[in-house]
Enzyme design. Structure first.
Site, PDB file in Angstrom:
ATOM      1  N   CYS A 131      35.715  37.432  44.948  1.00 20.47           N
ATOM      2  CA  CYS A 131      35.667  38.703  44.219  1.00 20.47           C
ATOM      3  C   CYS A 131      36.891  39.543  44.556  1.00 20.47           C
ATOM      4  O   CYS A 131      36.933  40.209  45.601  1.00 20.47           O
ATOM      5  CB  CYS A 131      34.381  39.458  44.570  1.00 20.47           C
ATOM      6  SG  CYS A 131      34.244  41.068  43.760  1.00 20.47           S
ATOM      7  N   CYS A 134      36.234  43.279  44.843  1.00 20.52           N
ATOM      8  CA  CYS A 134      35.501  43.656  46.048  1.00 20.52           C
ATOM      9  C   CYS A 134      36.421  43.705  47.262  1.00 20.52           C
ATOM     10  O   CYS A 134      36.320  44.600  48.099  1.00 20.52           O
ATOM     11  CB  CYS A 134      34.386  42.655  46.330  1.00 20.52           C
ATOM     12  SG  CYS A 134      33.206  42.395  44.997  1.00 20.52           S
ATOM     13  N   ASP A 135      37.312  42.729  47.373  1.00 14.77           N
ATOM     14  CA  ASP A 135      38.047  42.522  48.617  1.00 14.77           C
ATOM     15  C   ASP A 135      39.557  42.713  48.518  1.00 14.77           C
ATOM     16  O   ASP A 135      40.242  42.669  49.543  1.00 14.77           O
ATOM     17  CB  ASP A 135      37.772  41.097  49.134  1.00 14.77           C
ATOM     18  CG  ASP A 135      36.290  40.833  49.358  1.00 14.77           C
ATOM     19  OD1 ASP A 135      35.585  41.778  49.734  1.00 14.77           O
ATOM     20  OD2 ASP A 135      35.852  39.684  49.152  1.00 14.77           O
TER      21      ASP A 135
END
Length: 305
Positions: A131, A134-135
């Site tokens: 992701c 997300c990261d």
């Protein structure tokens, strides 16, 4: 007792919940992870009709959640552990309690497919990610790579170039499957390096990722690339483990439905990415949800609940 229990709160589940609750049916949506599903992790959505300002996936799915709850849909953070689907009344047991319902709609979505490279599982969460939104910010100013050739992979690369010093996009074929507009943006980027006909065979590092080994599939030659992170976007797997053996699925595990979203069990329906279909997008998931809701309502009326 509920009229409808929807398992999964992605666009399909929220779309179904909007229609059933708006129709006056007591609706419960159960979600074991986070509301919005994979759509919530998308950096930007520029192909959902009516939202030409290009919202983020999280913003769009938050609007969906709010809209479904506006009409009375209940959303609970619970993990479904067991189902009893035969008979007129269905039973859904979660990690907290047991519910009875007249109909069930499966909307569990799909999850990222692992690459299968050596070191992938060991370094998951320590530089191996599925992701980018997300990261990605954790890799600000560092070099990373993305594996894949579809829309998600190219979107990830374009997102990561905003943070990272260099992004290497690795694809096993000699051309991308992504839509042309994404291909053009990637090819014209000064910060994205593209490696065609290649795959990652090994991810290296002790406590965190420090590199990958890349094999050229045409020449057979192997090279090493120093990166701090690898983002894997090589497709998805249906999150249908809960229902395998209960309803009909295809060889890949996707739930088989007819055009009305009916599964092989009366009163049980499926929508979104968890079902077998040719196109998995936010817009098709929402449409599936609407059809599943309509079919569930008709089922209850026809069976005189």
């Amino acid at each position: 007792m509920f009229d409808v229990i929807i398992i999964g709160a992605g666009p399909g589940g929220l779309g179904a919940g909007l229609y059933t609750s708006r129709g006056g049916f007591e609706t419960l949506i159960l979600e074991g992870m986070f509301i919005g599903g994979q759509a919530a992790t998308t950096y930007e959505v520029d192909n959902y009709l009516g939202f030409d300002e290009t919202p983020s996936g999280s913003d769009l799915t938050e609007k969906m959640r709010s809209h479904a709850q506006k009409f009375g849909a209940q959303i609970q953070s619970e993990t479904v552990e067991e189902l009893s689907l035969e008979g007129k009344i269905k039973t859904v047991r979660t990690n907290r309690q047991t519910y009875e319902t007249k109909t069930v709609i499966f909307a569990m979505g799909a999850k990222p497919r692992p690459l299968g490279a050596e070191g992938e599982e060991r370094l998951r969460g320590m530089g191996v990610s599925y992701c980018a939104t997300c990261d990605g910010a954790f890799f600000r100013g560092r070099e990373v790579c993305v594996v894949g050739g579809g829309d998600t992979a190219l979107e990830d690369a374009l997102f990561l170039e905003k943070f990272c010093s260099r992004v290497t996009l690795i694809h096993r074929r000699d051309s991308f499957r992504a839509i042309k507009v994404l291909q053009n943006r990637v090819v014209n980027s000064d910060k994205i390096n593209i490696l065609y006909d290649s795959t990652v065979t090994k991810i290296t590092g002790d406590d965190s990722v420090n590199g990958v080994e890349i094999k050229n599939l045409k020449s057979g030659a192997s090279t090493e690339l120093a990166v701090s992170g690898i983002f894997i976007a090589v497709g998805n797997l249906p999150q249908s483990e809960l229902v395998r053996g209960l309803v009909k699925t295809d060889e890949a595990g996707y739930i088989v439905t007819d055009e009305n979203m009916c599964t092989s069990i009366p009163g049980v329906f499926a929508c979104g990415d968890v079902r077998k279909k040719p196109l998995r997008q936010i817009v098709t998931a929402v449409a599936d949800g609407a059809v599943a809701a309509y079919s569930a309502q008709n089922y209850m009326l026809e069976n005189e609940f």
